[in-house]
Enzyme design. Sequence first.
Site, PDB file in Angstrom:
ATOM      1  N   HIS A   1      -3.518   1.558   4.231  1.00 41.79           N
ATOM      2  CA  HIS A   1      -4.632   2.153   3.461  1.00 41.79           C
ATOM      3  C   HIS A   1      -5.892   1.269   3.533  1.00 41.79           C
ATOM      4  O   HIS A   1      -5.822   0.078   3.859  1.00 41.79           O
ATOM      5  CB  HIS A   1      -4.224   2.334   1.998  1.00 41.79           C
ATOM      6  CG  HIS A   1      -3.889   1.029   1.333  1.00 41.79           C
ATOM      7  ND1 HIS A   1      -4.857   0.182   0.840  1.00 41.79           N
ATOM      8  CD2 HIS A   1      -2.707   0.416   1.135  1.00 41.79           C
ATOM      9  CE1 HIS A   1      -4.272  -0.886   0.349  1.00 41.79           C
ATOM     10  NE2 HIS A   1      -2.966  -0.784   0.522  1.00 41.79           N
TER      11      HIS A   1
ATOM     12  N   GLY B   1       1.552  -3.882  -5.436  1.00 41.04           N
ATOM     13  CA  GLY B   1       2.911  -3.363  -5.349  1.00 41.04           C
ATOM     14  C   GLY B   1       2.890  -1.867  -5.584  1.00 41.04           C
ATOM     15  O   GLY B   1       2.145  -1.134  -4.941  1.00 41.04           O
TER      16      GLY B   1
ATOM     17  N   ARG C   1      -3.909   4.864  -3.496  1.00 40.34           N
ATOM     18  CA  ARG C   1      -4.734   4.272  -2.430  1.00 40.34           C
ATOM     19  C   ARG C   1      -4.366   4.804  -1.045  1.00 40.34           C
ATOM     20  O   ARG C   1      -5.219   4.948  -0.173  1.00 40.34           O
ATOM     21  CB  ARG C   1      -4.643   2.736  -2.481  1.00 40.34           C
ATOM     22  CG  ARG C   1      -3.235   2.135  -2.382  1.00 40.34           C
ATOM     23  CD  ARG C   1      -3.287   0.689  -2.849  1.00 40.34           C
ATOM     24  NE  ARG C   1      -2.072  -0.093  -2.721  1.00 40.34           N
ATOM     25  CZ  ARG C   1      -1.105  -0.169  -3.625  1.00 40.34           C
ATOM     26  NH1 ARG C   1      -1.164   0.574  -4.717  1.00 40.34           N
ATOM     27  NH2 ARG C   1      -0.058  -0.959  -3.440  1.00 40.34           N
TER      28      ARG C   1
ATOM     29  N   ARG D   1      -2.842   7.869  -0.649  1.00 41.67           N
ATOM     30  CA  ARG D   1      -3.172   9.302  -0.667  1.00 41.67           C
ATOM     31  C   ARG D   1      -4.656   9.514  -0.367  1.00 41.67           C
ATOM     32  O   ARG D   1      -5.021  10.410   0.380  1.00 41.67           O
ATOM     33  CB  ARG D   1      -2.852   9.917  -2.045  1.00 41.67           C
ATOM     34  CG  ARG D   1      -1.407  10.234  -2.276  1.00 41.67           C
ATOM     35  CD  ARG D   1      -0.863  11.240  -1.298  1.00 41.67           C
ATOM     36  NE  ARG D   1      -1.590  12.498  -1.315  1.00 41.67           N
ATOM     37  CZ  ARG D   1      -1.037  13.688  -1.191  1.00 41.67           C
ATOM     38  NH1 ARG D   1       0.279  13.796  -1.044  1.00 41.67           N
ATOM     39  NH2 ARG D   1      -1.762  14.780  -1.179  1.00 41.67           N
TER      40      ARG D   1
ATOM     41  N   GLU E   1       4.578   0.664  -1.296  1.00 43.37           N
ATOM     42  CA  GLU E   1       4.635  -0.794  -1.149  1.00 43.37           C
ATOM     43  C   GLU E   1       5.862  -1.341  -1.876  1.00 43.37           C
ATOM     44  O   GLU E   1       6.446  -0.671  -2.754  1.00 43.37           O
ATOM     45  CB  GLU E   1       3.324  -1.412  -1.707  1.00 43.37           C
ATOM     46  CG  GLU E   1       3.194  -2.922  -1.538  1.00 43.37           C
ATOM     47  CD  GLU E   1       3.329  -3.388  -0.088  1.00 43.37           C
ATOM     48  OE1 GLU E   1       4.444  -3.237   0.486  1.00 43.37           O
ATOM     49  OE2 GLU E   1       2.365  -3.926   0.471  1.00 43.37           O
TER      50      GLU E   1
ATOM     51  N   ASP F   1       8.130  -2.968  -4.480  1.00 46.65           N
ATOM     52  CA  ASP F   1       8.022  -3.067  -5.942  1.00 46.65           C
ATOM     53  C   ASP F   1       8.002  -4.557  -6.303  1.00 46.65           C
ATOM     54  O   ASP F   1       8.987  -5.261  -6.077  1.00 46.65           O
ATOM     55  CB  ASP F   1       9.226  -2.346  -6.573  1.00 46.65           C
ATOM     56  CG  ASP F   1       9.159  -2.327  -8.091  1.00 46.65           C
ATOM     57  OD1 ASP F   1       8.473  -3.198  -8.677  1.00 46.65           O
ATOM     58  OD2 ASP F   1       9.820  -1.460  -8.683  1.00 46.65           O
TER      59      ASP F   1
ATOM     60  N   GLY G   1       0.675  -2.869   3.407  1.00 47.74           N
ATOM     61  CA  GLY G   1       0.753  -4.084   4.220  1.00 47.74           C
ATOM     62  C   GLY G   1       2.155  -4.634   4.389  1.00 47.74           C
ATOM     63  O   GLY G   1       2.651  -4.800   5.523  1.00 47.74           O
TER      64      GLY G   1
HETATM   65  O1  2PG Z   1       0.397  -4.393  -2.982  1.00 50.90           O
HETATM   66  C1  2PG Z   1      -0.410  -5.276  -2.621  1.00 50.90           C
HETATM   67  O2  2PG Z   1      -1.101  -5.937  -3.395  1.00 50.90           O
HETATM   68  C2  2PG Z   1      -0.529  -5.582  -1.144  1.00 50.90           C
HETATM   69  C3  2PG Z   1       0.477  -6.666  -0.811  1.00 50.90           C
HETATM   70  O3  2PG Z   1       0.489  -6.919   0.527  1.00 50.90           O
HETATM   71  O4  2PG Z   1      -0.227  -4.445  -0.379  1.00 50.90           O
HETATM   72  P1  2PG Z   1      -1.214  -3.221  -0.092  1.00 50.90           P
HETATM   73  O5  2PG Z   1      -2.593  -3.664  -0.442  1.00 50.90           O
HETATM   74  O6  2PG Z   1      -1.099  -2.951   1.386  1.00 50.90           O
HETATM   75  O7  2PG Z   1      -0.722  -2.049  -0.890  1.00 50.90           O
END
Ligand code: 2PG
Length: 215
Positions: free
Chosen positions: A9, A22, A58, A60, A82, A84, A151
């Site tokens: 995203h 998360g 984020r 979506r 992501e 948890d 990520g």
């Molecule tokens: O959840 C988060 O803070 C980060 C961790 O890597 O992931 P993302 O921004 O990709 O959702």
Amino acid sequence: MLQVYLVRHGETEWNALRRIQGQSDSALTAKGQRQAQQVAERVKHMGITHIISSDLGRTRHTADIIARACGCDVLSDPRLRELDMGVLEMRDIDTLTLEEESWRAQLVNGTPDGRIPKGESMTELSLRMRASLDSCRELPAGSIPLLVSHGMALGCLISTVLGLPPYAERRLRLRNCSLSRMDFQQSPWLAPGWVVETAGDTSHLDMPALDEIQR
Ligand SMILES: O=C(O)[C@@H](CO)OP(=O)(O)O
């Protein structure tokens, strides 16, 4: 050969503030929306047939921007969420206590079943991400799906397809709106299975994107 595109995203408010998301959520920044438009421009002529997104806001929002460019609907798959991160969600990465940092370290140092209290292990993350990827093989022949995820989740998926432990995701830099691709290869010479074609490509972005720890 099935090709599956993978997109992280766009940048969010908490990415920029170095706060742990998360399965908690924050909105895309203006830069994050621009990144989503740029990755949409990159893929809009690639014949994408399905956009499948984590159900968090984020992803979506990013998926909706890509879908508009590609003329597809967005399907939701919570397996693409992501990791948890339990009691550390919403916290500032830089103000964790030593004890909290030791919980976070369990995610990256190979501790068997390591997890943040009330959170998920990297093995659990890798199993649900792999199940989501594998379900792309059930789409009609000729489909070209694009998955929108996160990520650590995408890093974990790519690492395990390469035969590395899930925590090898720390060694992969998947910036916001980077593009990766996996192919499912049936070859008489090579073992059939998933192959990583590319990981973390940001050549479509016109300004540097943060990596997931914003350094
Ligand atoms: O959840 C988060 O803070 C980060 C961790 O890597 O992931 P993302 O921004 O990709 O959702």
